[in-house]
Design a protein around this motif. Structure first.
Motif, PDB file in Angstrom:
ATOM      1  N   THR A   1       0.940  -1.447  -0.361  1.00 22.65           N
ATOM      2  CA  THR A   1       0.170  -0.311   0.274  1.00 22.65           C
ATOM      3  C   THR A   1       1.026   1.222   0.172  1.00 22.65           C
ATOM      4  N   THR A   2       0.030   2.401  -0.125  1.00 25.99           N
ATOM      5  CA  THR A   2       0.851   3.873  -0.584  1.00 25.99           C
ATOM      6  C   THR A   2       0.673   4.169   1.012  1.00 25.99           C
ATOM      7  N   THR A   3       0.772   5.355   0.746  1.00 31.33           N
ATOM      8  CA  THR A   3       0.423   6.322   1.713  1.00 31.33           C
ATOM      9  C   THR A   3      -0.220   7.696   1.383  1.00 31.33           C
ATOM     10  N   GLU A   4      -0.717   7.450  -0.107  1.00 34.12           N
ATOM     11  CA  GLU A   4      -0.762   8.382  -0.499  1.00 34.12           C
ATOM     12  C   GLU A   4      -0.646   9.613  -0.911  1.00 34.12           C
ATOM     13  N   GLY A   5       0.929   9.965  -0.601  1.00 32.19           N
ATOM     14  CA  GLY A   5       1.717  11.515  -0.104  1.00 32.19           C
ATOM     15  C   GLY A   5       1.323  11.693   1.060  1.00 32.19           C
ATOM     16  N   MET A   6       1.090  10.896   2.433  1.00 29.62           N
ATOM     17  CA  MET A   6       0.972  11.621   3.776  1.00 29.62           C
ATOM     18  C   MET A   6       2.223  11.241   3.522  1.00 29.62           C
ATOM     19  N   GLY A   7       3.094  11.853   4.755  1.00 27.78           N
ATOM     20  CA  GLY A   7       4.425  11.935   5.391  1.00 27.78           C
ATOM     21  C   GLY A   7       5.107  11.153   5.059  1.00 27.78           C
ATOM     22  N   ALA A   8       6.275  11.145   6.023  1.00 28.77           N
ATOM     23  CA  ALA A   8       7.703  10.661   5.558  1.00 28.77           C
ATOM     24  C   ALA A   8       7.726   9.627   4.102  1.00 28.77           C
ATOM     25  N   ILE A   9       6.962   8.285   4.480  1.00 32.32           N
ATOM     26  CA  ILE A   9       7.162   7.494   3.188  1.00 32.32           C
ATOM     27  C   ILE A   9       6.355   8.127   1.941  1.00 32.32           C
ATOM     28  N   GLY A  10       5.845   8.870   2.409  1.00 36.94           N
ATOM     29  CA  GLY A  10       4.462   9.203   0.865  1.00 36.94           C
ATOM     30  C   GLY A  10       5.435  10.474   0.713  1.00 36.94           C
ATOM     31  N   ARG A  11       6.073  11.164   1.132  1.00 32.64           N
ATOM     32  CA  ARG A  11       7.276  12.121   0.257  1.00 32.64           C
ATOM     33  C   ARG A  11       8.512  11.450   0.021  1.00 32.64           C
ATOM     34  N   GLU A  12       8.575   9.885  -0.469  1.00 35.72           N
ATOM     35  CA  GLU A  12       9.598   8.623  -0.892  1.00 35.72           C
ATOM     36  C   GLU A  12      10.670   8.814   0.398  1.00 35.72           C
ATOM     37  N   GLU A  13      10.813   8.921   0.990  1.00 38.79           N
ATOM     38  CA  GLU A  13      11.735   9.078   2.429  1.00 38.79           C
ATOM     39  C   GLU A  13      12.251   7.358   2.796  1.00 38.79           C
ATOM     40  N   GLY A  14      11.759   7.023   2.534  1.00 40.33           N
ATOM     41  CA  GLY A  14      11.871   5.380   2.629  1.00 40.33           C
ATOM     42  C   GLY A  14      10.517   4.739   2.730  1.00 40.33           C
ATOM     43  N   LEU A  15      10.615   3.129   3.592  1.00 38.98           N
ATOM     44  CA  LEU A  15      10.142   1.782   3.526  1.00 38.98           C
ATOM     45  C   LEU A  15       9.375   2.115   4.861  1.00 38.98           C
ATOM     46  N   ALA A  16       8.246   1.114   4.983  1.00 31.86           N
ATOM     47  CA  ALA A  16       8.074   0.904   6.698  1.00 31.86           C
ATOM     48  C   ALA A  16       7.007  -0.594   6.234  1.00 31.86           C
ATOM     49  N   ALA A  17       7.178  -1.669   6.816  1.00 38.58           N
ATOM     50  CA  ALA A  17       6.933  -2.767   6.686  1.00 38.58           C
ATOM     51  C   ALA A  17       6.355  -3.448   7.755  1.00 38.58           C
ATOM     52  N   THR A  18       5.230  -3.838   7.482  1.00 35.77           N
ATOM     53  CA  THR A  18       4.221  -5.005   9.046  1.00 35.77           C
ATOM     54  C   THR A  18       4.233  -5.885   8.700  1.00 35.77           C
ATOM     55  N   ALA A  19       3.936  -7.523   9.919  1.00 34.08           N
ATOM     56  CA  ALA A  19       3.980  -8.280   9.517  1.00 34.08           C
ATOM     57  C   ALA A  19       3.425  -9.131  10.943  1.00 34.08           C
ATOM     58  N   VAL A  20       2.135  -9.886  10.373  1.00 34.31           N
ATOM     59  CA  VAL A  20       1.524 -10.637  11.660  1.00 34.31           C
ATOM     60  C   VAL A  20       0.984 -12.460  11.056  1.00 34.31           C
ATOM     61  N   VAL A  21       1.997 -12.865  12.638  1.00 34.08           N
ATOM     62  CA  VAL A  21       2.094 -14.373  12.174  1.00 34.08           C
ATOM     63  C   VAL A  21       1.513 -15.257  12.994  1.00 34.08           C
ATOM     64  N   LEU A  22       1.107 -16.650  12.577  1.00 31.69           N
ATOM     65  CA  LEU A  22       0.550 -17.307  13.166  1.00 31.69           C
ATOM     66  C   LEU A  22       1.185 -18.556  13.362  1.00 31.69           C
ATOM     67  N   LEU A  23       1.649 -18.832  15.135  1.00 32.72           N
ATOM     68  CA  LEU A  23       2.549 -19.808  15.593  1.00 32.72           C
ATOM     69  C   LEU A  23       1.917 -21.018  16.106  1.00 32.72           C
ATOM     70  N   ILE A  24       1.722 -22.110  15.743  1.00 35.18           N
ATOM     71  CA  ILE A  24       1.044 -23.307  16.444  1.00 35.18           C
ATOM     72  C   ILE A  24       3.296 -24.091  17.373  1.00 35.18           C
ATOM     73  N   ASN A  25       1.771 -24.932  18.772  1.00 33.74           N
ATOM     74  CA  ASN A  25       2.916 -25.212  19.066  1.00 33.74           C
ATOM     75  C   ASN A  25       2.687 -27.264  18.599  1.00 33.74           C
ATOM     76  N   GLY A  26       4.020 -27.347  18.685  1.00 33.74           N
ATOM     77  CA  GLY A  26       3.871 -28.922  17.066  1.00 33.74           C
ATOM     78  C   GLY A  26       4.092 -28.797  16.847  1.00 33.74           C
ATOM     79  N   THR A  27       3.506 -29.399  15.396  1.00 32.84           N
ATOM     80  CA  THR A  27       3.800 -29.418  14.130  1.00 32.84           C
ATOM     81  C   THR A  27       2.114 -30.038  13.488  1.00 32.84           C
ATOM     82  N   LEU A  28       2.086 -29.324  13.147  1.00 33.37           N
ATOM     83  CA  LEU A  28       0.552 -29.650  11.280  1.00 33.37           C
ATOM     84  C   LEU A  28       0.183 -31.077  11.258  1.00 33.37           C
TER      85      LEU A  28
END
Length: 157
Positions: free
Chosen positions: A130-157
């Protein structure tokens, strides 16, 4: 089951390699950081560590340690995955979001997903952008950000 969330930000830097998801995109600019500054793998590593209740990557790979200067974030992720397995968990899925005006993700999306699947051994990897539609430092093409969500399970599937 455990859920973890991670986020990372890096500014653009000319003359650095642009590494995203462990893939060198061969661009004339990259991201500034002590390691290779791979925002996707840093966010993913933080999400896994968060799900395990082990803090963040800065605790294990501090930017004050010269051993991690220009370090391959894929190798750091492998160490995090080893910690996950040592604690009896397996990665079920990861949902990643790259936030930035550039580079365009559509042409490289599948390449990055396949590389992260190989790094993690997990077949359920999703990558959005996604973009920030030009808002903020990322919108000014000063850098990048990333998010991650994970699911872990105990044991094996």
């Amino acid at each position: 089951m455990r859920i973890g969330q991670g986020i990372d930000f890096h500014v653009f830097a000319p003359g650095r390699n642009m590494i995203l998801g462990g893939v060198d995109l061969k661009l004339p600019y990259g991201l500034l950081g002590h390691s290779d500054a791979d925002v996707l793998l840093h966010a993913l590593s933080d999400a896994i560590l968060g799900a395990l209740g082990l803090g963040d990557i800065g605790l294990f790979f501090p930017d004050t340690d010269p051993a991690y200067k220009n370090a391959d974030s894929g190798l750091m992720l492998k160490q995090v995955l080893n910690m996950m397995e040592a604690n009896g968990f397996k990665l079920v899925n990861a949902d990643l979001t790259l936030i930035g005006q550039k580079p365009k993700v559509a042409p490289i999306r599948e390449l990055i997903i396949e590389n992260i699947k190989q790094l993690t051994g997990c077949q359920y990897i999703n990558l959005k952008a996604t973009t920030t539609e030009g808002m903020g430092a990322i919108g000014r093409e000063e850098g990048l950000a990333a998010t991650a969500v994970v699911l872990l399970i105990n044991g094996t599937l």
